[in-house]
Design an enzyme around this catalytic site. Structure first.
Site, mmCIF file in Angstrom:
data_model
loop_
_atom_site.group_PDB
_atom_site.id
_atom_site.type_symbol
_atom_site.label_atom_id
_atom_site.label_comp_id
_atom_site.label_asym_id
_atom_site.label_seq_id
_atom_site.Cartn_x
_atom_site.Cartn_y
_atom_site.Cartn_z
ATOM 1 C CG ASP A 33 -2.103 0.905 1.099
ATOM 2 O OD1 ASP A 33 -1.904 2.078 0.724
ATOM 3 O OD2 ASP A 33 -3.228 0.454 1.380
ATOM 4 C CB THR A 72 -6.620 2.280 0.332
ATOM 5 O OG1 THR A 72 -5.453 3.024 0.689
ATOM 6 C CG2 THR A 72 -6.388 0.813 0.610
ATOM 7 C CG ASP A 110 -0.992 4.208 2.957
ATOM 8 O OD1 ASP A 110 -1.012 5.003 1.995
ATOM 9 O OD2 ASP A 110 -1.836 4.223 3.873
ATOM 10 C CG HIS A 168 -1.081 8.415 5.255
ATOM 11 N ND1 HIS A 168 -1.712 9.340 4.474
ATOM 12 C CD2 HIS A 168 -1.485 7.201 4.798
ATOM 13 C CE1 HIS A 168 -2.465 8.715 3.574
ATOM 14 N NE2 HIS A 168 -2.331 7.411 3.749
ATOM 15 C CG ASP A 203 -3.058 1.404 -2.566
ATOM 16 O OD1 ASP A 203 -1.835 1.688 -2.491
ATOM 17 O OD2 ASP A 203 -3.821 1.448 -1.581
ATOM 18 C CG HIS A 204 -2.579 5.208 -3.210
ATOM 19 N ND1 HIS A 204 -1.630 5.529 -2.269
ATOM 20 C CD2 HIS A 204 -3.524 4.480 -2.547
ATOM 21 C CE1 HIS A 204 -1.987 5.042 -1.109
ATOM 22 N NE2 HIS A 204 -3.131 4.381 -1.229
ATOM 23 C CG HIS A 228 -2.918 8.221 -0.920
ATOM 24 N ND1 HIS A 228 -4.146 7.604 -1.014
ATOM 25 C CD2 HIS A 228 -2.385 7.823 0.264
ATOM 26 C CE1 HIS A 228 -4.329 6.850 0.049
ATOM 27 N NE2 HIS A 228 -3.284 6.956 0.861
#
Ligand code: AMP
Ligand code: ZN
Ligand code: ZN
Length: 397
Positions: A34, A69, A192, A196, A237-238, A339
């Site tokens: 992720d 996500t 991820d 963040h 996912d990003h 994101h």
């Protein structure tokens, strides 16, 4: 005679068992890291991923909008964009259930098939075709979509350690052939999380990247020890983009917050006018703003492929990359990374590595819905109709 026959049988059995082991059919493992931005692979801290990329293929996945996500994990296993698969956000409201809100943190909603059944994910199609699936986490895999779950699945729990996740997958592969999965998913959230909290350029992100890289190395070694051939699709996912308090758009400066329901805030905002406030909300938001563009959902730029699903909120505001749209105090610290931006933002591009899949070299930038036909080709299961055109699947040799 009978005794001789039994003796012969006893002698033959281990050989047969060994022969079967040697003929293990390949497993396809779809791994999501992720928030692994595509360029993290060039940081020189991923010996295992870099080797898999060099031996196989690499590329960049362009996420679907919104670059969040749940919409993107579901896009990769359905080949459909969020408008067509129905998971249009991590948070969303369906006009058929106006008093409820889907949120990835709310199991009562996120485990309800109602939200997921606009598309059929790969594991359901695989199960129906007799291809056994096992999911070590994946959004949607805990839900009985169309009444079907993977043969093996686990309720998402971020506290399940990575060693245990890898051990679970390897245990599945130790099973007798009849109950061994041919399709496995595996999910890691740490990159991820660190992105963040600390931003994409932080030491913490690099530590998380290096840790996940090591876990994937352990998985590959474990598969080799078992003599288990595998096709690995390693995706994200990003991406992730740095954010901070100096780049905030406060909706409260534009409209009284009592007039709106902010279904989502952050890199994009999904806004429903509160009852009877439509005109005022439209007037306040649909004019030009610095660092943010707002559209009615049926007037979103075509290339976003977003806005036809009734679950998309009436007004979608998209922040300039790096900016955050808030409705009151931030629900999380703004400083760090985020994101959700326009999917053309290069910092939203996500990891793609394929190993043992028949792909090689650099496949360039491809829409993430293209993972689906490739996955189905590897599983030997005909793909359902989707938004993908098959560019990745066609490159297989
Ligand atoms: P996002 O808010 O888009 O950054 O979402 C990332 C978060 O999704 C991660 O921190 C995970 O904890 C969470 N997540 C991933 N898979 C699942 C799942 N199957 N169920 C619930 N939450 C999940
Ligand atoms: Zn994510
Ligand atoms: Zn995230």
């Amino acid at each position: 005679m009978t005794r001789l026959y039994l003796l012969l049988l006893a002698l033959c059995l281990p050989i047969t068992a060994r022969a079967q082991d040697g003929e293990r059919s390949p497993v396809t493992i779809l791994i999501s890291i992720d928030g692994f931005r595509a360029d993290y692979l060039d940081r020189g801290i991923t010996p295992n991923l870099s080797r898999l990329a060099a031996e196989g293929a690499r590329g960049k996945l362009r996420p679907s909008f919104p670059t969040k996500t749940f919409p993107n994990h579901y896009a990769m296993v359905t080949g459909k964009r969020p408008d067509n698969h129905g998971i249009v956000g991590n948070n969303m409201i369906d006009p058929r259930r106006p008093s409820e809100k889907f949120s990835l943190g709310d199991p009562k909603q996120s485990l309800d098939p109602f939200w997921w059944d606009q598309a059929e994910p790969a594991w359901v199609t695989a199960e129906k075709a007799g291809v056994r699936s096992a999911t070590m986490f994946w959004p949607g895999s805990e839900v009985a979509i169309g009444g079907t779950r993977p043969a093996d699945w686990l309720r998402y729990d971020r506290h399940v350690g990575y060693e245990q996740r890898i051990a679970t997958v390897l245990d599945w592969m130790r099973r007798p052939a009849a109950i061994r999965p041919a399709f496995v998913t595996l999910y890691f959230e740490a990159v991820d999380d660190a992105g963040h909290r600390f931003g994409p350029d932080s030491a913490e992100v690099n530590a998380a990247i290096a840790d996940v890289d090591g876990r994937i190395g352990a998985l590959v070694a474990g598969l080799a020890d078992l003599g288990q051939p595998a096709r690995l699709l390693i995706v994200a996912d990003h991406g992730m983009r740095a954010t901070d308090e100096s780049r905030v758009i406060q909706l409260a400066d534009l409209i009284d917050l009592a007039s709106i329901i902010a279904v989502e805030v952050g890199p994009y905002a999904a806004i429903e006018p509160a009852a009877g406030t439509d005109d005022r909300v439209a007037q306040a938001l649909l004019k030009p703003h610095a660092h943010m563009t707002c559209h009615r959902r049926d007037e979103l730029p075509k290339q976003l492929h977003y806005g036809r699903n009734p679950r998309v909120a009436a007004i979608i505001c998209i922040a300039e990359p790096g900016w955050s749209i808030l409705a009151g105090p931030p629900p999380w610290p703004v400083k760090g990374g985020a994101h959700g931006y326009d999917n053309r933002d290069p910092e939203m591009l996500a990891l793609f590595i394929a190993h043992g899949s028949g792909l090689s070299g650099d496949v360039g930038t491809v829409d993430n819905i293209e993972v689906y036909p490739l996955l189905m080709a590897l599983l030997g299961v005909p793909p359902l109709a989707s938004d993908a055109v098959g560019v990745l699947a066609e490159r297989r040799r």
